[in-house]
Design a protein around this motif. Sequence first.
Motif, mmCIF file in Angstrom:
data_model
loop_
_atom_site.group_PDB
_atom_site.id
_atom_site.type_symbol
_atom_site.label_atom_id
_atom_site.label_comp_id
_atom_site.label_asym_id
_atom_site.label_seq_id
_atom_site.Cartn_x
_atom_site.Cartn_y
_atom_site.Cartn_z
ATOM 1 N N ALA A 75 0.849 -1.233 0.085
ATOM 2 C CA ALA A 75 -0.044 0.051 0.087
ATOM 3 C C ALA A 75 0.798 1.311 -0.118
ATOM 4 O O ALA A 75 0.556 2.242 -0.758
ATOM 5 C CB ALA A 75 -0.924 -0.118 1.331
ATOM 6 N N GLN A 76 1.922 1.282 0.763
ATOM 7 C CA GLN A 76 2.755 2.317 0.812
ATOM 8 C C GLN A 76 3.574 2.703 -0.615
ATOM 9 O O GLN A 76 3.550 3.910 -1.012
ATOM 10 C CB GLN A 76 4.136 2.044 1.797
ATOM 11 N N ALA A 77 3.773 1.796 -1.472
ATOM 12 C CA ALA A 77 4.195 1.718 -2.870
ATOM 13 C C ALA A 77 3.321 2.304 -3.758
ATOM 14 O O ALA A 77 3.333 3.277 -4.360
ATOM 15 C CB ALA A 77 5.013 0.676 -3.083
ATOM 16 N N LEU A 132 14.684 2.925 1.831
ATOM 17 C CA LEU A 132 15.617 1.943 2.133
ATOM 18 C C LEU A 132 15.716 1.335 3.377
ATOM 19 O O LEU A 132 15.559 1.984 4.373
ATOM 20 C CB LEU A 132 16.887 2.601 1.339
ATOM 21 N N ARG A 133 15.829 0.057 3.451
ATOM 22 C CA ARG A 133 15.925 -0.632 4.732
ATOM 23 C C ARG A 133 17.221 -0.276 5.485
ATOM 24 O O ARG A 133 18.079 0.225 5.015
ATOM 25 C CB ARG A 133 15.658 -2.009 4.667
ATOM 26 N N ARG A 134 17.538 -0.790 6.671
ATOM 27 C CA ARG A 134 18.428 -0.340 7.480
ATOM 28 C C ARG A 134 19.765 -1.064 6.923
ATOM 29 O O ARG A 134 20.774 -0.470 6.928
ATOM 30 C CB ARG A 134 18.255 -1.104 9.052
ATOM 31 N N ASP A 135 19.556 -2.317 6.185
ATOM 32 C CA ASP A 135 20.601 -2.926 5.538
ATOM 33 C C ASP A 135 20.772 -2.256 4.212
ATOM 34 O O ASP A 135 21.495 -2.792 3.410
ATOM 35 C CB ASP A 135 20.386 -4.323 5.524
ATOM 36 N N TRP A 136 19.980 -1.270 3.767
ATOM 37 C CA TRP A 136 19.900 -0.727 2.383
ATOM 38 C C TRP A 136 19.343 -1.500 1.225
ATOM 39 O O TRP A 136 19.512 -0.995 0.190
ATOM 40 C CB TRP A 136 21.729 -0.377 1.919
ATOM 41 N N PRO A 177 9.538 -1.633 -1.624
ATOM 42 C CA PRO A 177 8.853 -1.359 -3.005
ATOM 43 C C PRO A 177 8.368 0.059 -3.321
ATOM 44 O O PRO A 177 8.330 0.474 -4.573
ATOM 45 C CB PRO A 177 7.538 -2.089 -2.451
ATOM 46 N N ASN A 178 8.347 1.008 -1.925
ATOM 47 C CA ASN A 178 8.217 2.342 -2.583
ATOM 48 C C ASN A 178 9.470 3.175 -3.095
ATOM 49 O O ASN A 178 9.324 4.094 -3.950
ATOM 50 C CB ASN A 178 7.715 3.216 -1.312
ATOM 51 N N TYR A 179 10.468 2.703 -2.894
ATOM 52 C CA TYR A 179 11.762 3.087 -3.468
ATOM 53 C C TYR A 179 11.894 2.558 -4.927
ATOM 54 O O TYR A 179 12.245 3.494 -5.739
ATOM 55 C CB TYR A 179 13.211 2.532 -2.811
ATOM 56 N N LYS A 180 11.263 1.456 -5.202
ATOM 57 C CA LYS A 180 11.447 0.865 -6.605
ATOM 58 C C LYS A 180 10.241 1.760 -7.462
ATOM 59 O O LYS A 180 10.582 2.001 -8.548
ATOM 60 C CB LYS A 180 10.892 -0.934 -6.570
ATOM 61 N N VAL A 181 9.155 1.921 -6.972
ATOM 62 C CA VAL A 181 8.070 2.931 -7.602
ATOM 63 C C VAL A 181 8.857 4.222 -7.853
ATOM 64 O O VAL A 181 8.524 4.714 -9.079
ATOM 65 C CB VAL A 181 6.981 2.937 -6.643
ATOM 66 N N MET A 233 11.851 5.087 -8.333
ATOM 67 C CA MET A 233 12.982 5.011 -9.368
ATOM 68 C C MET A 233 12.345 4.667 -10.944
ATOM 69 O O MET A 233 12.866 5.324 -11.683
ATOM 70 C CB MET A 233 14.005 3.952 -8.884
ATOM 71 N N LYS A 234 11.552 3.714 -10.560
ATOM 72 C CA LYS A 234 10.799 3.513 -12.045
ATOM 73 C C LYS A 234 10.040 4.593 -12.752
ATOM 74 O O LYS A 234 9.918 5.022 -14.042
ATOM 75 C CB LYS A 234 9.777 2.222 -11.840
ATOM 76 N N LEU A 235 9.188 5.461 -11.721
ATOM 77 C CA LEU A 235 8.650 6.620 -12.444
ATOM 78 C C LEU A 235 9.463 7.631 -12.894
ATOM 79 O O LEU A 235 9.294 8.049 -13.939
ATOM 80 C CB LEU A 235 7.703 7.176 -11.353
ATOM 81 N N ILE A 236 10.487 8.080 -11.951
ATOM 82 C CA ILE A 236 11.306 9.245 -12.346
ATOM 83 C C ILE A 236 12.348 8.989 -13.561
ATOM 84 O O ILE A 236 12.667 9.799 -14.213
ATOM 85 C CB ILE A 236 11.782 9.706 -11.056
ATOM 86 N N TYR A 237 12.550 7.694 -13.350
ATOM 87 C CA TYR A 237 14.160 7.594 -14.094
ATOM 88 C C TYR A 237 13.721 6.296 -15.295
ATOM 89 O O TYR A 237 14.834 6.162 -16.132
ATOM 90 C CB TYR A 237 15.159 7.090 -13.344
#
Length: 382
Positions: free
Chosen positions: A279-281, A318-322, A326-330, A332-336
């Motif tokens: 849902a966050q993504a 990005l999680r603690r381990d980097w 899913p929200n980061y992937k969204v 990057m996909k939209l913008i780049y």
Amino acid sequence: PWRAAAKARIRKIRMGNLSVMVTDAGGRPVPGASVHFAMQKHRFRFGTFVGQNIANSKGPDADKTREMFLKSFNFATSPIYWGDWGWGNPDWRRNYIDSMAWLQAHGIAFRAHPIVYPNADITPSYVKAHIGDKAAVTKAVLDHVREVVPYLVKYGACCADAVNEPRTGQYLPSIAGDDIFLKIYQTAHALAPNLRLFINDFGIITGGGENRTNLDYYHHWIDDMLAKGAPLGGIGIQGHFGADLTDPARVIAVLDDFSKYNLPIQITEFDVDTTDEAAQADYTRDMLTAVFSHPAADAFVIWGFWEGDHWKPNAAMLRRDWSEKPNYKVWMKLIYHDWWTDETKPAVADGMAAARAFYGDYKITVTANGKSVERDINFAPG
């Protein structure tokens, strides 16, 4: 239904026809030349809050923070908090200044946040020491403005929250007088006429976007300041969401309401605090799309991106381990990818090659007869 309309607006307002004429040394067209339109940076600002120590922090996580920031964002909110613990602390003040310098050195536009935060718990002790003497309080506040603004000019800030959260920040007017906000804007503008001075507040698009008390107050505050001649340069709308997510169509309607001021609008503090990563993504995708499609908007800023340095860790990208959420992937996909231009077109008979392209910075590479030529250009509306 709002998505189709948003997609059409994006194509209309965020893209244009980018044409390149290819000629030889004699000015004759070179049909068949290959023209590569390689986008380098968006004109629209996709940013994040960077914290107070992006320049000076040490260690593997610090290095990774800088690496991922430069990979993922073209804009930043750089802190200049007013309190004793902030600008009043020499170490933090040094970090604030070094962070601005680091962003400038890396070609990153940034907004400064905030020049004055008028709540009681943020107001410095040296200002409170003058309580009972409104003239002395006012002088102390404006002296701070005069101290900070030249740094913003020196390090190339595009804009700044001159005042943050005035609705809940009535403490400062109570000790300095009702005209203190106007004086802050006037003083900052006199020092930096080209610095856009924003207002920034919360509770405008959250909670369903139906909090009439907050909306009416923000409109009244802006109307009042403009009527008094305040050099207001932009409207900041925070976006700290929990489980109660506002319909993106309603967000667009709120932006429509505030666009009547003909000022740039920025979503300044977006995050979604939930453990439901799907849902966050989805909501990150929808909010990005809604805001990017709105003609009054020129920036979308998240409130931090790494779980290890985030005020609400569940909201990070990005999680603690980097590892990537899913929200980061969204993001990057939209913008780049989806909103990114990287195309190769042939020059036609008259030497012209054209692409429907997103506005931003480009590297244009033309190849013909075994020879290549590169040009860096800025592609903007008009």
